[in-house]
Write an enzyme that holds these catalytic residues in place. Sequence first.
Site, PDB file in Angstrom:
ATOM      1  N   ASP A   7       0.882  -1.163   0.000  1.00 23.96           N
ATOM      2  CA  ASP A   7       0.000   0.000   0.000  1.00 23.96           C
ATOM      3  C   ASP A   7       0.924   1.218   0.000  1.00 23.96           C
ATOM      4  OD1 ASP A   7      -2.424   1.548   0.364  1.00 23.96           O
ATOM      5  OD2 ASP A   7      -1.839   1.770   2.466  1.00 23.96           O
ATOM      6  N   ASP A   9       0.034   5.091   1.144  1.00 23.36           N
ATOM      7  CA  ASP A   9      -0.107   6.000   2.287  1.00 23.36           C
ATOM      8  C   ASP A   9      -0.122   5.216   3.600  1.00 23.36           C
ATOM      9  OD1 ASP A   9      -0.333   7.975   0.352  1.00 23.36           O
ATOM     10  OD2 ASP A   9      -2.521   7.980   0.405  1.00 23.36           O
TER      11      ASP A   9
END
Length: 187
Positions: A7, A9
């Site tokens: 991922d 953020d």
Amino acid sequence: MKLIVLDRDGVINEDSDEYIKSVDEWVPIAGSMDAIARLNRGGYRVVVATNQSGISRGMFDLETLSAMHKKMHELASVAGAHIEGIFFCPHGPDDKCGCRKPKPGLFQEIQARTGFDLDGVPCVGDSLRDLQAGASMGCAPFLVKSGKGKKTFDKNKEELPAGTLVFDNLAAVAEHLVPDDPFANNR
């Protein structure tokens, strides 16, 4: 070669409840670029799967997202790291798309584009939906406590996909997956 799905953020860069909306707001988490370099040295191809609903919410446009990703690639390169691809969902939660995590669309696209069977491929995220999306395609879930990860762990411990491994941050995940990196020990 192996594959790992990260991922963005909260895993690679600092996260914000107000969204990361500009290149200036995109700040790497300390050690994340070195962690990606370590994963690369360990034979991992690194791809990113990220929800970017700020686009559909009108907070930033595709040009700004592209500039953020250019900065990420440049900082990765400085650290000796390479991010092979970035797969993103620009939709909001009410758009009924198939790519917004926890739906598997981004992971299906990764599998189609890379040719990798995702069964057992590490998937690193800081939210339950990151891990659910990866687990739905057979990925091995890794939760990091950076970003929203500590809150995810505290509030959703019972809902984490079976076999989820928990680490402080991406650097700890990289150390776990590539324990014998002589370059890391000499830094």
